[in-house]
Design a protein around this motif. Structure first.
Motif, short mmCIF file in Angstrom:
data_model
loop_
_atom_site.label_atom_id
_atom_site.label_comp_id
_atom_site.label_asym_id
_atom_site.label_seq_id
_atom_site.Cartn_x
_atom_site.Cartn_y
_atom_site.Cartn_z
N ARG A 120 39.91 -74.92 75.59
CA ARG A 120 41.00 -74.48 75.35
C ARG A 120 41.76 -74.67 74.33
NH1 ARG A 120 42.50 -75.71 80.32
NH2 ARG A 120 41.25 -76.98 81.43
N SER A 121 43.01 -73.76 74.80
CA SER A 121 43.88 -72.58 73.43
C SER A 121 44.52 -74.21 72.35
CB SER A 121 44.81 -71.91 73.33
OG SER A 121 45.59 -71.99 74.38
N GLU A 122 44.72 -75.06 72.90
CA GLU A 122 45.40 -75.97 72.92
C GLU A 122 44.72 -77.58 73.39
OE1 GLU A 122 47.68 -76.07 69.80
OE2 GLU A 122 47.79 -73.73 70.47
N SER A 155 44.90 -79.81 75.20
CA SER A 155 46.04 -80.28 76.00
C SER A 155 45.07 -79.70 77.64
CB SER A 155 47.06 -80.14 76.53
OG SER A 155 47.75 -79.81 77.37
N SER A 160 46.57 -77.02 78.63
CA SER A 160 46.91 -75.61 77.84
C SER A 160 45.33 -74.82 78.21
CB SER A 160 45.69 -75.82 76.20
OG SER A 160 45.97 -74.82 75.43
N LYS A 167 38.40 -79.44 68.18
CA LYS A 167 38.36 -78.18 67.31
C LYS A 167 36.79 -77.69 67.29
CE LYS A 167 40.61 -74.10 65.44
NZ LYS A 167 41.59 -73.62 64.40
N TYR A 210 39.27 -76.00 72.13
CA TYR A 210 39.51 -77.14 71.77
C TYR A 210 39.13 -78.07 73.38
CZ TYR A 210 43.03 -77.10 68.09
OH TYR A 210 43.56 -77.26 66.88
#
Length: 256
Positions: free
Chosen positions: A14-16, A18, A21, A44, A55
């Motif tokens: 994922r980009s963040e 969460s 995300s 990360k 992530y």
């Protein structure tokens, strides 16, 4: 610095940090990586294979030693060759694995993740295959639904499709279409291309947003709604279902 390996079939990247995300890619069973940052719930990471960063959930990987990471980085890559198959552990745990899962140090139908031994009796791919094999592997994904960030026959995006097809044939290319377009030799005309070459397409701002694999006779296989075959001409991709061009051709590249 810490390291890890994917011990589940398919893990979202994922980009963040969460669950809500954006999923930007996926990590398949057997892929190893460097842990760049780690907090209570998320890490990360940077994949060894293509340096892709994002992530992942801390519950969805296993940590490994630096020595084991270095071993995985140097031994031959052997990949599962069926759309879906099963592996079993010595404790009788059963796991599904998708096409393109890595089987570290696979021999005599066995391999290990750290000290845990697994059994696998399915088809495998290894080594560098001929360019002709790229088309055969691409057809394996035909009708796979489009999934942003996907890398499997159950959901895949355009650059994930080209990367995985090349990967199964022993050729390493970047994850994203824009980075893939920076590689290889530019071809001036479609007539100069061979099956297995890549065609890239841009938007009105000139940004590369799509990629597909060139076939014979002015056709292309690409992920758009699903992995499909359409006509390719000097303007771009002509969708026979919609009876219109859907993508504007930017450049054709020979990577092999």
């Amino acid at each position: 610095m810490n390291f890890g390996i994917c011990n589940l079939s398919i893990v979202p990247i994922r980009s963040e940090a969460s669950d809500a995300s954006e999923m930007t890619s996926q990590m398949l069973f057997g892929e190893h990586f460097t842990i760049l940052e780690k907090n209570k719930y998320w890490s990360k990471i940077r994949l060894f294979y293509d340096n892709f960063e994002g992530y992942i959930d801390n519950k969805q990987f296993e940590e490994i030693s630096k020595d084991y990471f270095q071993k995985l980085s140097t031994i031959e890559s052997i990949y599962s060759g069926d759309i879906i198959d099963f592996i079993s552990s010595d404790t009788n745990d059963l796991f599904t694995i998708p096409l393109g899962a890595r089987l570290p140090s696979f021999t005599n139908n066995q391999f290990y993740i750290n000290t845990k031994r697994f059994q696998y009796e399915g088809a495998t791919f290894k080594g560098v295959l001929s360019k002709n094999e790229i088309i055969q592997k691409a057809f394996t994904y035909l009708n796979t639904p489009f999934l942003w960030g996907g890398k499997t026959p159950f959901g895949i995006d355009c650059s994930g499709f080209t990367q995985m097809t090349y990967k199964l044939c022993g050729y390493k290319i970047p994850r994203d279409a824009k980075e893939q377009a920076s590689k290889g030799e530019v071809l001036s005309f479609i007539e100069e291309s061979e099956p297995g070459d890549l065609a890239f397409f841009d938007n009105e701002e000139g940004e590369i947003i799509h990629v597909g694999i060139i076939l014979n006779d002015y056709h292309i296989i690409h992920a758009h709604g699903k992995v499909r075959i359409d006509t390719l001409d000097h303007s771009g991709i002509f969708n026979s279902d919609l009876q219109k061009h859907t993508h504007k051709l930017r450049v054709i590249k020979k990577l092999i």
